[in-house]
Design a protein around this motif. Structure first.
Motif, PDB file in Angstrom:
ATOM      1  N   PHE A  98       0.829  -1.199   0.000  1.00  0.00           N
ATOM      2  CA  PHE A  98       0.000   0.000   0.000  1.00  0.00           C
ATOM      3  C   PHE A  98       0.870   1.259   0.000  1.00  0.00           C
ATOM      4  CE2 PHE A  98      -1.997   3.176   2.921  1.00  0.00           C
ATOM      5  CZ  PHE A  98      -2.915   3.663   2.010  1.00  0.00           C
ATOM      6  N   GLY A  99       1.900   1.247   0.840  1.00  0.00           N
ATOM      7  CA  GLY A  99       2.795   2.398   0.906  1.00  0.00           C
ATOM      8  C   GLY A  99       3.483   2.635  -0.429  1.00  0.00           C
ATOM      9  N   VAL A 144       4.873   6.094  -2.445  1.00  0.00           N
ATOM     10  CA  VAL A 144       6.063   6.106  -3.292  1.00  0.00           C
ATOM     11  C   VAL A 144       5.704   6.483  -4.729  1.00  0.00           C
ATOM     12  CG1 VAL A 144       7.952   4.713  -4.214  1.00  0.00           C
ATOM     13  CG2 VAL A 144       7.205   4.403  -1.853  1.00  0.00           C
ATOM     14  N   ILE A 145       4.648   5.851  -5.257  1.00  0.00           N
ATOM     15  CA  ILE A 145       4.347   6.048  -6.673  1.00  0.00           C
ATOM     16  C   ILE A 145       3.281   7.113  -6.895  1.00  0.00           C
ATOM     17  CG2 ILE A 145       3.453   4.926  -8.754  1.00  0.00           C
ATOM     18  CD1 ILE A 145       4.817   2.354  -7.696  1.00  0.00           C
ATOM     19  N   PHE A 146       2.098   6.930  -6.293  1.00  0.00           N
ATOM     20  CA  PHE A 146       0.982   7.835  -6.584  1.00  0.00           C
ATOM     21  C   PHE A 146       1.280   9.261  -6.119  1.00  0.00           C
ATOM     22  CE2 PHE A 146      -3.238   9.665  -5.764  1.00  0.00           C
ATOM     23  CZ  PHE A 146      -3.803   9.499  -7.018  1.00  0.00           C
ATOM     24  N   LEU A 147       1.747   9.422  -4.892  1.00  0.00           N
ATOM     25  CA  LEU A 147       2.075  10.764  -4.393  1.00  0.00           C
ATOM     26  C   LEU A 147       3.500  11.175  -4.744  1.00  0.00           C
ATOM     27  CD1 LEU A 147       0.365  10.695  -0.881  1.00  0.00           C
ATOM     28  CD2 LEU A 147      -0.496  11.656  -3.007  1.00  0.00           C
ATOM     29  N   ASN A 148       4.190  10.257  -5.410  1.00  0.00           N
ATOM     30  CA  ASN A 148       5.507  10.560  -5.938  1.00  0.00           C
ATOM     31  C   ASN A 148       6.521  10.995  -4.881  1.00  0.00           C
ATOM     32  OD1 ASN A 148       7.199  10.517  -8.043  1.00  0.00           O
ATOM     33  ND2 ASN A 148       6.684  12.559  -8.833  1.00  0.00           N
ATOM     34  N   ILE A 191       8.794  -1.237   5.304  1.00  0.00           N
ATOM     35  CA  ILE A 191       9.744  -0.269   4.756  1.00  0.00           C
ATOM     36  C   ILE A 191      10.572  -0.855   3.622  1.00  0.00           C
ATOM     37  CG2 ILE A 191       9.915   1.114   6.849  1.00  0.00           C
ATOM     38  CD1 ILE A 191      12.545  -0.328   7.443  1.00  0.00           C
ATOM     39  N   LEU A 192      10.345  -2.150   3.374  1.00  0.00           N
ATOM     40  CA  LEU A 192      11.123  -2.847   2.359  1.00  0.00           C
ATOM     41  C   LEU A 192      11.096  -2.118   1.018  1.00  0.00           C
ATOM     42  CD1 LEU A 192      12.598  -5.440   2.895  1.00  0.00           C
ATOM     43  CD2 LEU A 192      10.612  -6.719   2.168  1.00  0.00           C
ATOM     44  N   PHE A 193       9.889  -1.719   0.577  1.00  0.00           N
ATOM     45  CA  PHE A 193       9.814  -1.025  -0.726  1.00  0.00           C
ATOM     46  C   PHE A 193       9.501   0.451  -0.575  1.00  0.00           C
ATOM     47  CE2 PHE A 193       6.505  -4.410  -0.483  1.00  0.00           C
ATOM     48  CZ  PHE A 193       7.341  -5.509  -0.590  1.00  0.00           C
TER      49      PHE A 193
END
Lengths: 290, 281, 249
Positions: free
Chosen positions: B118-119, B124-128, B208-210
């Motif tokens: 989810f994070g 990481v991606i959607f909110l950049n 926190i892995l990804f």
């Protein structure tokens, strides 16, 4: 005075929003998982995904069958349950009903201590102690097996099972026990005929929550179970769970690719499984309170 | 069988089961301390790793973990306490409240690796935000939210109802009553919960892995948008990804992580005992 | 005599429990109205309805009218109402802070920030509840360290500090010894010069000692209300007589 009222109202609105956030997050999590997995299911087919035995995400053509991963999760959870349920319930009985007061706090601290150990540390310790032990004792090519994973995971489920079961056992009203004891039953007879049945809903909830933790556990399984994506023939084979697959492969995927979306799809399945488990556990907990 | 004898045998079995739970914990602690303490030097704690993690220290991993965890708690604590105040002081017994409670139960059960997914998707991606301290901290803060809400609610509901009535009867508003009477008296409980949460999320790896963790970063984080090394992830890669790491370095890392977690739990327990003794009602 | 609190066909219930039935009652300005009656007679419910503290309880509802100085309390802002109507509870309920802060709590929350002004209010309130002499050197001690009787008078002072018109006493001496009780009663009689007082009590003798008029409640109904002297000497209703002579309750 007027401005104070307005301030009060503003703060109360903020507090309300904080309360609502819990719902928002659940919806967001589910939404984000679904968004990726929906397009994956459209491309690959949900039936192929759930019933396929082969997980070769990087071969050509790629195969995204998660049956072996689900079997891995299932086997490991079953093994962990076999370890954790009897040990956990017995330990809870001992701590709640038998242990002298002087050592009860010590035992409870021990259980809390176990809960505090990070799963990556448990995984590491399992790797350096249990895995070689399993390999030599059972004379296997590798100790990284479902068996070793089950033991470690069972161990990790114990704090949840012990502490919630203990609460349930203690919540049994004293007069239940008094009645049995007054009729000349021994403490043990009272415990398994009166206390255990009365505490059963709470114990079931404890077991569900403990197993929920096992299914969702990632780091320790990834380090111990050997990560072979195959339907295991026995408990002494390496297996790979759904969680470990996500954790191990997500780093190497390309954003938006089939592989990337397939991992989100596994996430959806995990989310739904744990949702059901927690929902049922919550029902049992409420029944106990009443 | 004689019931007395049966009881004796049963109790012995119960004792053995309990020992099976407790003894391994002590063994784990013993092994880590015994194998790891020789690695703990000032240099180990305060320098960069060298030779592909096979020598040197773990300083950046300690800094990374602390920065993620402290950011996470400072996000989740106000939201969690706010939600707890809503549920305990304002919410009526209605459908909305039940849905909120169900959501909290559900959030508490979501596997940590799913939070990681989810994070990755949202922060990481959607909110950049990229793989960064902030993305990791946000992920952890949502994961820890149900725990904070539950402990804060417990602390709030332990404040006697009569205090609220005394304040309200003076014409003090509900929020002011909460702010000046309920919260100060619930604060020790809330703090204890917060410290325990810090301890718990310090050891989390999968979320926190990804979203935040990096294999190796040759410098300390410069901003919230940097990738960082983190202690639990460092332990994971040292023990699985890199061959021939000196044993005492891996154990030393495990020991530092464990000490960090246990020390904070200890602080929480001491806080609890201290305030319970001083409690005025 | 000026009508202060007027209840007209007031009905109150908690869920299905109907705890006040068709109540018509008037409290005059600057009197002490004693309300007596056995447990569950609705007297505390009436009191908590006057300052709308019952609004907080799930399932509570009230119909009919209840006015203070002619204004409908159910249409009022509850906080403004409660500033006007102070309450002293059955058990002493000091807040877990110092003696001084307890009394200063209300004024501070109501926006008074001037230190001198607060100090004056505190002293005045403590004097009025006849506690000043006993605590003037212990203002910075925790209020929890005071004796039960002192705590109860502190709660009275805390109520006075927000300058209400009306003070509601909910069995204020039920946990106190006779000497403390006497002090609280003394303060009460002194206070009626400035305030209107409604005193709910389980102690029939207390009502006869301090109240100007006394009302007898039974099972949520007002059975009888009269001058205290009259009610105690020649009650009109048999049930009132039975209660005050100690035959039940």
């Amino acid at each position: 005075m007027k401005s104070k009222k307005i301030l009060d109202t503003v703060i109360e609105k903020i507090i309300f929003c904080c309360g609502i956030l819990a719902i928002v997050f659940v919806v967001l999590i589910f939404g984000f998982l679904l968004k990726e997995s929906f397009s994956f299911f459209k491309d690959y087919g949900i039936i192929n995904f759930v019933t396929g035995k082969l997980w070769y995400p990087t071969s050509a053509p790629p195969r995204f069958g998660i049956l072996s991963l689900m079997a891995g999760s299932f086997f490991v959870t079953l093994g962990a349950a076999a370890v954790a349920i009897p040990l956990g319930v017995m330990a809870a009985l001992y701590i709640a009903e038998v242990a002298p007061v002087s050592i009860r706090d010590f035992l409870k601290s021990g259980v809390e201590l176990l809960a505090a150990i990070p799963s990556v540390v448990i995984g590491f310790i399992g790797m350096v102690t249990l895995v070689p032990l399993v390999r030599t004792v059972f004379d296997l090519p590798t100790g990284l097996t479902a068996f070793a994973g089950s033991i470690m995971l069972g161990f990790m489920a114990l704090p949840t099972i012990v502490s919630i079961s203990e609460d349930a056992i203690r919540a049994v009203p004293w007069n239940y026990k008094e009645g049995a004891l007054a009729l000349g039953a021994t403490r043990w007879q009272t415990m398994y005929r009166i206390v255990l049945p009365a505490a059963l809903p709470g114990i079931i909830a404890a077991v569900m929550l403990g197993l929920g933790r096992v299914i969702g556990e990632t780091m320790a399984v990834m380090m111990i179970t050997g990560n072979a994506a195959q339907i295991p023939a026995g408990i002494f084979e390496p297996v790979r769970t759904m969680t470990a697959t996500i954790a191990a492969e997500m780093g190497e995927t390309v954003k938006g690719s089939m592989h990337y979306r397939s991992l989100f799809s596994i996430g959806v399945i995990l989310f739904m499984i744990t949702f059901c488990i927690n929902f049922i556990a919550d029902l049992f907990l409420h029944r106990m309170k009443r | 069988m004689n019931p007395k004898l049966a009881q004796k045998i049963a109790f012995v079995f119960l004792l053995i089961a309990t020992l099976c739970v407790i003894v391994p914990v002590l063994i784990i602690l013993f092994i880590i301390v015994k194998q790891g303490y020789s690695a703990i030097t000032w240099e180990f704690l305060t320098t960069m790793p060298r030779d592909g993690m096979r020598a040197g220290g773990i300083f950046p991993a300690i800094v990374g973990t602390l920065s993620i965890v402290l950011t996470a708690i400072s996000i989740t604590l106000p939201i969690g306490v706010g939600a707890a105040i809503y549920l305990n002081e304002y919410a009526g017994d209605n459908a909305l409240t039940r849905i909120i409670k169900l959501s909290i139960v559900n959030l508490a059960g979501v596997p940590s690796v799913v939070y990681g997914l989810f994070g990755l998707g949202l922060f990481v991606i959607f909110l950049n935000l990229g793989v960064s301290i902030l993305a990791g901290a946000l992920t952890l803060s949502i994961m820890e939210l149900p725990v904070i809400i539950t402990t804060a609610r417990g602390a709030l509901s332990s404040v006697p109802q009569s205090f609220r009535e005394a304040s309200l009867s003076l014409g003090v508003s509900r929020w002011q009553t909460t702010r000046y009477v309920v919260l100060p008296n619930a604060l020790p409980g809330i703090m204890t919960g917060a410290i325990l949460s810090i301890a718990r999320i310090s050891g989390e790896t999968a979320p926190i892995l990804f979203t935040a963790a990096a294999f190796y970063v040759p410098h300390l984080p410069r901003s919230m948008f940097d990738q960082v090394m983190a202690l639990p992830y460092h332990l994971y890669i040292m023990s699985t990804q890199i061959p021939n790491v000196p044993k005492n370095l891996t154990f030393g890392t495990a020991l530092v992580l464990l000490m960090l977690v246990l020390a904070m739990s200890l602080v929480a327990i001491v806080t609890r005992v201290y305030f319970r003794k001083r409690r005025k009602w | 005599m000026v009508d202060k609190i007027v209840a007209t066909t007031l009905n109150c219930s908690y869920g299905k429990v109907h705890s006040i039935k068709q109540l018509n009652l008037t409290v005059f300005q600057n009197e002490i109205l004693g309300i007596i009656g056995p447990a569950n007679s609705g007297k505390t419910t009436f009191l908590r309805t006057i300052n709308r503290l019952n609004d907080m309880l799930p399932g509570f509802s009230a119909t009919g009218t209840l006015t203070i100085d002619g204004a409908d309390i159910f249409a009022m802002d509850p906080e403004a109402l409660r500033r006007k109507v102070g309450m002293v509870f059955a058990l002493p309920l000091p807040l877990p802070m110092t003696v001084y802060d307890n009394v200063a709590y209300g004024p501070r929350r109501h926006g008074i920030t001037d230190k001198k002004e607060i100090a004056e209010i505190v002293e005045r309130a403590l004097c009025a509840s006849s506690l000043w002499e006993e605590v003037k050197d212990r203002l910075n001690e925790s209020a929890m360290k005071l004796s039960g009787g002192q705590q109860q008078r502190l709660c009275i002072a805390r109520t006075l500090a927000v300058e209400p018109d009306i003070i509601l006493y909910d069995e204020p001496c039920s946990g106190l010894d006779p000497i403390s009780t006497a002090k609280v009663e003394e303060a009460m009689v002194e206070l009626k010069k400035k305030y209107t007082i409604v005193l709910v009590t389980n102690n029939v003798k207390q009502a006869s000692r301090v109240s100007d008029r006394t009302a007898f409640f039974l099972m949520g109904e007002l059975i009888e209300i009269d001058q205290t002297a009259k009610l105690f000497v020649s009650p009109k209703d048999k049930r009132t007589e039975d209660y005050i002579t100690g035959r039940f309750g």
